[in-house]
Design a protein around this motif. Structure first.
Motif, PDB file in Angstrom:
ATOM      1  N   HIS A 308       0.845  -1.187   0.000  1.00  0.00           N
ATOM      2  CA  HIS A 308       0.000   0.000   0.000  1.00  0.00           C
ATOM      3  C   HIS A 308       0.883   1.240   0.000  1.00  0.00           C
ATOM      4  CE1 HIS A 308      -0.260  -1.338   4.344  1.00  0.00           C
ATOM      5  NE2 HIS A 308       0.095  -0.093   4.551  1.00  0.00           N
ATOM      6  N   CYS A 408      -4.753   4.787   6.548  1.00  0.00           N
ATOM      7  CA  CYS A 408      -4.519   3.434   6.049  1.00  0.00           C
ATOM      8  C   CYS A 408      -5.433   2.450   6.784  1.00  0.00           C
ATOM      9  CB  CYS A 408      -3.050   3.068   6.274  1.00  0.00           C
ATOM     10  SG  CYS A 408      -2.699   1.361   5.916  1.00  0.00           S
ATOM     11  N   CYS A 411      -2.944  -0.091   8.761  1.00  0.00           N
ATOM     12  CA  CYS A 411      -2.096   0.430   9.838  1.00  0.00           C
ATOM     13  C   CYS A 411      -2.876   1.376  10.745  1.00  0.00           C
ATOM     14  CB  CYS A 411      -0.883   1.134   9.247  1.00  0.00           C
ATOM     15  SG  CYS A 411       0.028   0.078   8.112  1.00  0.00           S
ATOM     16  N   HIS A 415      -0.048   7.487   6.430  1.00  0.00           N
ATOM     17  CA  HIS A 415       1.326   7.420   5.906  1.00  0.00           C
ATOM     18  C   HIS A 415       1.555   8.705   5.128  1.00  0.00           C
ATOM     19  CE1 HIS A 415       1.491   3.199   6.934  1.00  0.00           C
ATOM     20  NE2 HIS A 415       0.447   2.921   6.177  1.00  0.00           N
TER      21      HIS A 415
HETATM   22 ZN   LIG Z   1      -0.452   1.209   6.153  1.00  0.00          ZN
END
Ligand SMILES: [Zn+2]
Length: 478
Positions: A308, A408, A411, A415
């Motif tokens: 990603h 994200c 996560c 990012h």
């Molecule tokens: Zn991520």
């Protein structure tokens, strides 16, 4: 120049920078390097999406994801997207060549719309007991995951086990064996063969000797600690998956050695595939196209062992064309994209495209008539974040489509920033966001990116209505 057959090799999640012919320091890819030496290598090739489903669809249809309608990936691809894709009557390369008498063959397991237009579309494990169980399990979708785990011998618990269950046993050797069988059985008939290798997709698990050979300076504990990495991942399921990926590894360098080992393993099998073409007397007349659907982020930009983000490691892909009639050892600098593959193959086969394509033939670049014809490339991400990027000249601009789109899904953090600008000539690893220092460059690229998206959306909506009218006509309702 006579091109009778076409072999398209897709190495999943293979980033360009880890290949010898793209300047990597380890000897991961002697056979791919040799294809590059005998053919044409595109130094600046980009995918159209950072996920397999939309990327492969763009690559094999010559249409950007916004145009084709397939923007999501995996289970998130909706029925509406698939219906839209069918409704637009966008032809895949397999369909274009099948209608011209080619034998169309694939070693791949994705199925669904990807399988359109193939005489033979087979998973590497088709035929055996495991293949039977796999097919049965897929049909019984409700219980398929449990069946896969319990019956196919994959004793892997949890979410990542289910992910793994999607491609059990897609081992490079088996993929290559199956491809060699198809080549040997082609019997003089012209063919298109798609070969999809998976070993470079996480979890990177090549035969031990390949990973061992790439362990230069690993296990010194110099790279980031895994508990630090796992602490940065918000989704517990994704954390489990990453934990599974790093199992048994000493440090990040060790995981990278496994990834490099997976490249070396696939490369070894690609060597075998090319040998099979040679032994069958087909190499001279076969065009080989080698690429990947997207790259991979190994520990770059705080993104671990997946694809990603729209940074170079994830969207800069290898692209090599090899055929006896093409110039050898030619390196093309101009920007190109996956959507250019179908027009190039059609151009070489002297076949007209059935409908308008977003890409263009690369032959003028190959022959050296022009240095480049794209002033920019555009890549989208819809699966994990909702972002778009434009690369033009040495600049690259990335933006999130909304504040939610910047987060994200795996996560559970952002990012980078909402907007990012990098000068790839000065900063090839995209470490310094220079958006505040270069507002005029950012503004121009922002506008170009938005125009591009709007233009394609309009064109795509038109295509859809036309497709529907054609469909109604064919049904006798108009
Ligand atoms: Zn991520």
């Amino acid at each position: 120049m006579e091109v009778r057959n076409v072999v398209i090799i897709v190495v999943d999640a293979l980033r360009a920078r880890n290949l010898g012919c793209y300047g990597y320091s380890k000897n991961t890819s002697p056979n791919i390097d040799s294809l590059a030496r005998e053919g044409v290598l595109f130094e600046q090739a980009y995918c159209c999406s950072n996920c397999t489903d939309p990327s492969l669809t763009a690559m094999l249809s010559g249409k950007y994801p916004i145009s084709s309608g397939i923007v999501n990936h995996g289970a998130r691809v909706t029925e509406e997207e698939i219906q839209e894709f069918h409704g637009k009557r966008i032809a895949l390369l397999s369909e274009m060549l099948q209608s011209r008498g080619f034998s169309t063959l694939a070693v791949d397991w994705l199925g669904r719309w990807h399988g359109r237009g193939y005489t033979c579309y087979c998973a590497p494990w088709d035929g055996g007991t495991r293949g039977f169980l796999w097919r049965t399990a897929r049909r019984l979708s409700r219980v398929r995951l449990r069946m896969l785990q319990q019956l196919s011998g994959l004793v892997v618990p949890g979410w990542w086990g289910r992910e793994l269950g999607k491609f059990p046993d897609a081992d490079a050797r088996k993929v290559c064996d199956r491809a060699v069988e198809l080549i040997s059985a082609s019997g003089g008939r012209r063919f298109l063969l798609l070969v999809h290798f998976w070993d470079t997709h996480s979890r990177y698990n090549p035969p031990r000797r390949f990973a061992e050979a790439m362990k230069v300076g690993c296990g010194q504990g110099r790279s980031q600690r895994f508990d630090e990495i796992l602490g940065q991942i918000g989704d517990p399921k994704w954390r489990d998956y990453i934990r599974y990926c790093v199992k048994g590894a000493a440090d990040v360098d060790d995981v990278i050695a496994r990834y490099d080992g997976a490249i070396a393993y696939v490369d070894h099998e690609i060597g075998r595939l090319v040998d099979a073409l040679r032994q069958n007397g087909l190499l001279e007349k076969t065009l080989i196209v080698l690429t990947s659907d997207h790259g991979e982020s190994l520990a770059d930009h705080g993104i671990y062992f997946t694809h990603h983000g729209l940074y170079e490691e994830t969207i800069h892909v290898p692209l090599i064309l090899s055929h006896a009639g093409l110039p050898g050892n030619r390196r093309v600098r101009g920007l190109v994209q996956h959507i250019d593959i179908v027009p190039t193959v059609l151009d070489l086969l002297k076949v007209e495209a059935e409908s308008a394509l977003d890409g263009e033939s690369l032959l003028p670049l190959i022959s050296g008539k022009v240095e480049g014809f794209r002033s920019a490339v555009y890549v989208e991400e819809f699966h994990t974040e909702r972002k778009r990027t434009i690369r033009a000249g040495s600049y690259k601009y990335i933006h999130a489509l909304s504040p939610e789109g910047a987060v994200c899904r795996y996560c559970r953090r952002v990012h980078g920033d909402m907007e990012e600008l990098y000068d790839l000539r000065q900063d090839p690893l995209e470490t310094t966001n220079i958006i505040a220092a270069k507002p005029e460059v950012a503004s121009e690229l922002r506008e170009r990116l938005s125009e591009w998206a709007m233009h394609l959306q309009k064109k795509s909506a038109r295509g859809s209505v036309e497709g529907r009218i054609r469909e109604l006509k064919s049904m006798g309702r108009v």
